[in-house]
Design a protein around this motif. Sequence first.
Motif, PDB file in Angstrom:
ATOM      1  N   ARG A 164      38.580  35.073  48.242  1.00 12.24           N
ATOM      2  CA  ARG A 164      38.474  35.986  47.111  1.00 12.24           C
ATOM      3  C   ARG A 164      38.629  35.150  45.846  1.00 12.24           C
ATOM      4  NH1 ARG A 164      42.853  40.538  46.217  1.00 12.24           N
ATOM      5  NH2 ARG A 164      43.982  38.760  45.424  1.00 12.24           N
ATOM      6  N   ILE A 175      39.270  39.650  41.246  1.00 12.85           N
ATOM      7  CA  ILE A 175      39.241  41.105  41.394  1.00 12.85           C
ATOM      8  C   ILE A 175      38.452  41.615  40.197  1.00 12.85           C
ATOM      9  CG2 ILE A 175      40.590  43.228  41.427  1.00 12.85           C
ATOM     10  CD1 ILE A 175      42.921  41.530  42.570  1.00 12.85           C
ATOM     11  N   GLU A 213      37.135  44.706  37.903  1.00  9.55           N
ATOM     12  CA  GLU A 213      37.439  46.095  37.533  1.00  9.55           C
ATOM     13  C   GLU A 213      36.404  46.558  36.516  1.00  9.55           C
ATOM     14  OE1 GLU A 213      42.100  46.764  37.350  1.00  9.55           O
ATOM     15  OE2 GLU A 213      41.430  45.079  36.086  1.00  9.55           O
ATOM     16  N   ILE A 230      36.842  51.402  38.628  1.00 13.65           N
ATOM     17  CA  ILE A 230      36.351  51.031  39.952  1.00 13.65           C
ATOM     18  C   ILE A 230      36.756  49.575  40.162  1.00 13.65           C
ATOM     19  CG2 ILE A 230      34.309  50.681  41.399  1.00 13.65           C
ATOM     20  CD1 ILE A 230      32.891  52.776  39.612  1.00 13.65           C
ATOM     21  N   THR A 231      37.347  49.291  41.307  1.00 18.47           N
ATOM     22  CA  THR A 231      37.840  47.950  41.596  1.00 18.47           C
ATOM     23  C   THR A 231      37.224  47.432  42.884  1.00 18.47           C
ATOM     24  OG1 THR A 231      39.946  48.521  40.553  1.00 18.47           O
ATOM     25  CG2 THR A 231      39.945  46.584  41.962  1.00 18.47           C
ATOM     26  N   THR A 232      36.892  46.130  42.880  1.00 20.65           N
ATOM     27  CA  THR A 232      36.384  45.480  44.092  1.00 20.65           C
ATOM     28  C   THR A 232      36.743  44.006  44.060  1.00 20.65           C
ATOM     29  OG1 THR A 232      34.468  45.249  45.549  1.00 20.65           O
ATOM     30  CG2 THR A 232      34.092  44.898  43.204  1.00 20.65           C
ATOM     31  N   ASP A 233      36.722  43.383  45.219  1.00 15.09           N
ATOM     32  CA  ASP A 233      36.968  41.947  45.320  1.00 15.09           C
ATOM     33  C   ASP A 233      35.664  41.182  45.120  1.00 15.09           C
ATOM     34  OD1 ASP A 233      39.678  42.279  45.889  1.00 15.09           O
ATOM     35  OD2 ASP A 233      39.353  42.319  48.049  1.00 15.09           O
ATOM     36  N   VAL A 234      35.746  40.043  44.445  1.00 18.97           N
ATOM     37  CA  VAL A 234      34.626  39.117  44.328  1.00 18.97           C
ATOM     38  C   VAL A 234      34.888  38.036  45.378  1.00 18.97           C
ATOM     39  CG1 VAL A 234      33.415  37.478  42.842  1.00 18.97           C
ATOM     40  CG2 VAL A 234      34.382  39.584  41.875  1.00 18.97           C
TER      41      VAL A 234
END
Length: 183
Positions: free
Chosen positions: A65, A68, A70, A84-88
């Motif tokens: 990772r 993060i 957002e 909205i949150t996601t991992d890169v």
Amino acid sequence: MRITARNLRLRLTLARGVSVRQVYGQEPTFGLRTAEVTLIDVEQATGLSSLWEMEMTSRPPGTYRLAIAELLYDDALTGRQEKITTDVVMEFTADRLRIGAGTDPRVASEIEVARAARSLDRTVMGMKAQSLDRTQVMGELNRTKTLMLDQGKLAQAQQITQAMSDIQGGGSVEKTLMGTIYT
């Protein structure tokens, strides 16, 4: 079209050893291990992209990772702030054959558009400094227009066509072209 999201901001919280080199077409603001850009409002049934160039320390093969992500915005329908949150995530490999095979055509397309915008910016600066003659400007604009058409950016190609017509008519085109670069 109807606006569905306003005041969009994309923030990356970076993992240790990761930094942002640039965000194409935008100036990020930096904090302690964060980088953030403001995005345009989003209309219903449309999308947008933001191309980030990142640098990281070398790592052994594996999946990591890097950040993060957002996306913060105001919902135009409810007025509420949303996130909205996601991992890169990126996979590191020592296999040279897999490196080229992992190229995403959408990313390659965005890079080409970013390069075209940069070229257009240089053309505008050359026009202002009078370091480019009319033939050079028209050649640069035609190349950029072709690239925009190839990438499906019809509105930008149309603006470039208008600027080319204005040049042929002896008019000023800086404002038209600056609008093309940043839309």
